[in-house]
Design a protein around this motif. Structure first.
Motif, short mmCIF file in Angstrom:
data_model
loop_
_atom_site.label_atom_id
_atom_site.label_comp_id
_atom_site.label_asym_id
_atom_site.label_seq_id
_atom_site.Cartn_x
_atom_site.Cartn_y
_atom_site.Cartn_z
N GLU A 139 4.16 2.29 2.60
CA GLU A 139 4.30 0.99 1.96
C GLU A 139 4.65 1.19 0.50
O GLU A 139 4.05 2.03 -0.18
CB GLU A 139 2.99 0.19 2.07
CG GLU A 139 2.51 -0.04 3.48
CD GLU A 139 3.43 -0.92 4.29
OE1 GLU A 139 4.13 -1.75 3.69
OE2 GLU A 139 3.46 -0.76 5.53
N ASP A 142 1.32 -2.69 -3.07
CA ASP A 142 -0.02 -3.14 -2.72
C ASP A 142 0.14 -4.58 -2.24
O ASP A 142 0.55 -5.46 -3.00
CB ASP A 142 -0.93 -3.07 -3.95
CG ASP A 142 -2.33 -3.58 -3.65
OD1 ASP A 142 -2.48 -4.83 -3.55
OD2 ASP A 142 -3.24 -2.78 -3.53
N ASN A 143 -0.16 -4.83 -0.98
CA ASN A 143 0.17 -6.13 -0.38
C ASN A 143 -0.48 -7.31 -1.09
O ASN A 143 0.16 -8.36 -1.27
CB ASN A 143 -0.23 -6.13 1.10
CG ASN A 143 0.69 -5.28 1.94
OD1 ASN A 143 1.90 -5.26 1.73
ND2 ASN A 143 0.13 -4.54 2.87
N LYS A 144 -1.72 -7.16 -1.51
CA LYS A 144 -2.40 -8.27 -2.16
C LYS A 144 -1.76 -8.59 -3.50
O LYS A 144 -1.47 -9.77 -3.79
CB LYS A 144 -3.89 -7.94 -2.36
CG LYS A 144 -4.69 -9.10 -2.94
CD LYS A 144 -6.18 -8.78 -2.97
CE LYS A 144 -6.97 -9.98 -3.51
NZ LYS A 144 -8.43 -9.68 -3.52
N ASN A 145 -1.51 -7.57 -4.30
CA ASN A 145 -0.86 -7.81 -5.59
C ASN A 145 0.52 -8.41 -5.43
O ASN A 145 0.95 -9.26 -6.21
CB ASN A 145 -0.77 -6.50 -6.38
CG ASN A 145 -2.13 -5.97 -6.79
OD1 ASN A 145 -3.11 -6.71 -6.83
ND2 ASN A 145 -2.19 -4.68 -7.10
N LYS A 311 -1.38 6.11 -2.79
CA LYS A 311 -2.79 5.95 -2.45
C LYS A 311 -2.87 6.00 -0.93
O LYS A 311 -2.08 5.34 -0.25
CB LYS A 311 -3.31 4.60 -2.97
CG LYS A 311 -4.76 4.33 -2.60
CD LYS A 311 -5.21 2.97 -3.14
CE LYS A 311 -4.63 1.84 -2.34
NZ LYS A 311 -5.16 0.50 -2.76
N ASP A 313 -4.73 5.06 2.36
CA ASP A 313 -5.71 4.10 2.86
C ASP A 313 -5.95 4.36 4.34
O ASP A 313 -5.00 4.52 5.12
CB ASP A 313 -5.17 2.68 2.65
CG ASP A 313 -6.21 1.61 2.92
OD1 ASP A 313 -7.41 1.90 2.81
OD2 ASP A 313 -5.82 0.47 3.26
N ILE A 319 0.38 4.14 0.31
CA ILE A 319 0.75 2.97 -0.48
C ILE A 319 1.27 3.40 -1.85
O ILE A 319 0.55 3.97 -2.67
CB ILE A 319 -0.45 2.03 -0.66
CG1 ILE A 319 -1.00 1.59 0.70
CG2 ILE A 319 -0.07 0.82 -1.51
CD1 ILE A 319 -2.32 0.86 0.63
N ASP A 321 2.37 1.73 -5.08
CA ASP A 321 2.25 0.40 -5.69
C ASP A 321 3.39 0.19 -6.68
O ASP A 321 3.28 0.48 -7.87
CB ASP A 321 0.90 0.26 -6.38
CG ASP A 321 0.60 -1.17 -6.80
OD1 ASP A 321 1.43 -2.06 -6.52
OD2 ASP A 321 -0.45 -1.41 -7.41
#
Length: 336
Positions: A139, A142-145, A311, A313, A319, A321
């Motif tokens: 990825e 960061d999906n949330k950000n 990162k 996970d 990930i 970012d």
């Protein structure tokens, strides 16, 4: 536990059917220099011929050249999960070393990807964390950000109130729907005067469909103040509709866009803000990760040149970012 040991020599991937294209980076010179270390890494995209995946292919080609591997992009000419499944089945038959896939439908691909694993093929998903049948997932954000960036921009442009709508590429596209979930949660917590007008609409990979749906929404929801589009063509289609109706100042549009494609819309305000990552980086990182794992390297040791260390996970989701915020000020300077 699968062990990805031993290398195969370079093989040609035959055409899957008339609805698919194979944009292999193989050429006569590379064939002459083929060696046992020349891994074959097939990158299966959602569909070929659209700007996002054209740019992703540039990264795959660069990685193939830099790393000395036989990496290439292949995919169908439309986002049909059955066609994508057939392409992967054909790759399994030819015996590639690794398959990187951006799924159109995560569930449909499960048995096929499991079959690839059983044949000793390394499977890496992209934009599909938790993909059943994949050994790893890469990825670029960061999906949330990422989701919050688009939701916050939409809320600010809409004045923090009114109705909003979410476009996705398809109701079974994993990350589009995760971003939609995260955006909805963020807006509910931070902008209580904003409400979702209707269920999310699967049109984000089709400019004309997004345009048509936006025209319908304008008629049906007079309090519509924002459209957040997941899928690089969703915001473009919405912007075309707003231009047509001379409503570019009335409804905010944010979401995933290719900077060069969105520049004209950002300039006139029909798109307010874009988010993305560099698709070329995505292609490069996926091939780099695939080669590293095929060589037996530990996932924690991976450090992609000019992109960095991911990162890790849950042990298998890598990930990076690298969210890009795309605006009128920078769209023309991003280079893609």
């Amino acid at each position: 536990m699968l062990v990805f040991a031993g290398c195969k020599t370079k093989k040609e991937v035959p055409p899957t059917d008339n609805n698919t294209t194979d944009n292999s980076t193989k050429d006569n010179d590379s064939k002459d220099n083929s060696s046992k270390e020349d891994y074959e890494i097939a990158v299966v995209v959602k569909l070929t011929g659209i700007p996002f995946f054209n740019v992703m292919e540039e990264g795959v080609k660069k990685a193939a050249k830099d790393l000395g591997v036989n990496a290439y992009v292949t995919g169908a000419t439309d986002a049909d999960p059955a066609l994508q499944k057939k392409i992967i089945e054909d790759l399994i038959t030819t015996g590639v070393d690794a398959i990187v896939v951006v799924p159109n439908d995560a569930t449909v691909l499960e048995p096929t990807l499991k079959s690839a694993q059983e044949k000793g093929i390394l499977v890496i998903a992209n934009e599909s964390p938790g993909q059943v049948g994949a050994d790893y997932d890469t990825e670029m954000i960061d999906n949330k950000n990422f989701a919050i960036a688009a939701a916050e921009a939409a809320a600010k442009a809409a004045g923090g109130e009114g109705q909003y709508v979410l476009f996705v590429g398809g109701l079974s596209v994993p990350l589009h729907n995760e971003w939609a979930d995260l955006a909805t949660e963020y807006l509910a917590e931070n902008y209580p005067n904003m409400t979702e007008a209707t269920d999310r609409i699967p049109c984000g990979e089709d400019t004309e469909l997004s345009r048509t749906k936006t025209l319908e929404l304008i008629k049906s929801y007079p309090d519509l103040k924002a459209i957040i589009g997941w899928g690089s063509l969703g915001p473009i289609g919405a912007a075309e509709a707003l231009r047509e109706k001379k409503m570019t100042d009335d409804i905010a549009v944010t979401g995933t866009v290719i900077p060069s494609q969105a520049a004209q819309y950002l300039a006139d305000g029909s798109i307010d803000h874009g988010v993305l990552w560099n698709p070329s980086d995505s292609g490069y990182a996926a091939v780099y990760v695939a080669k590293s794992l095929l060589e037996g390297k530990d996932v924690e040791s991976i450090d992609v040149p000019e992109i960095g260390k991911p990162k890790v996970d849950n042990g298998n989701v890598l990930i990076f970012d690298a969210t890009l915020n795309i605006t009128n000020e920078n769209a023309d300077s991003l280079g893609f």
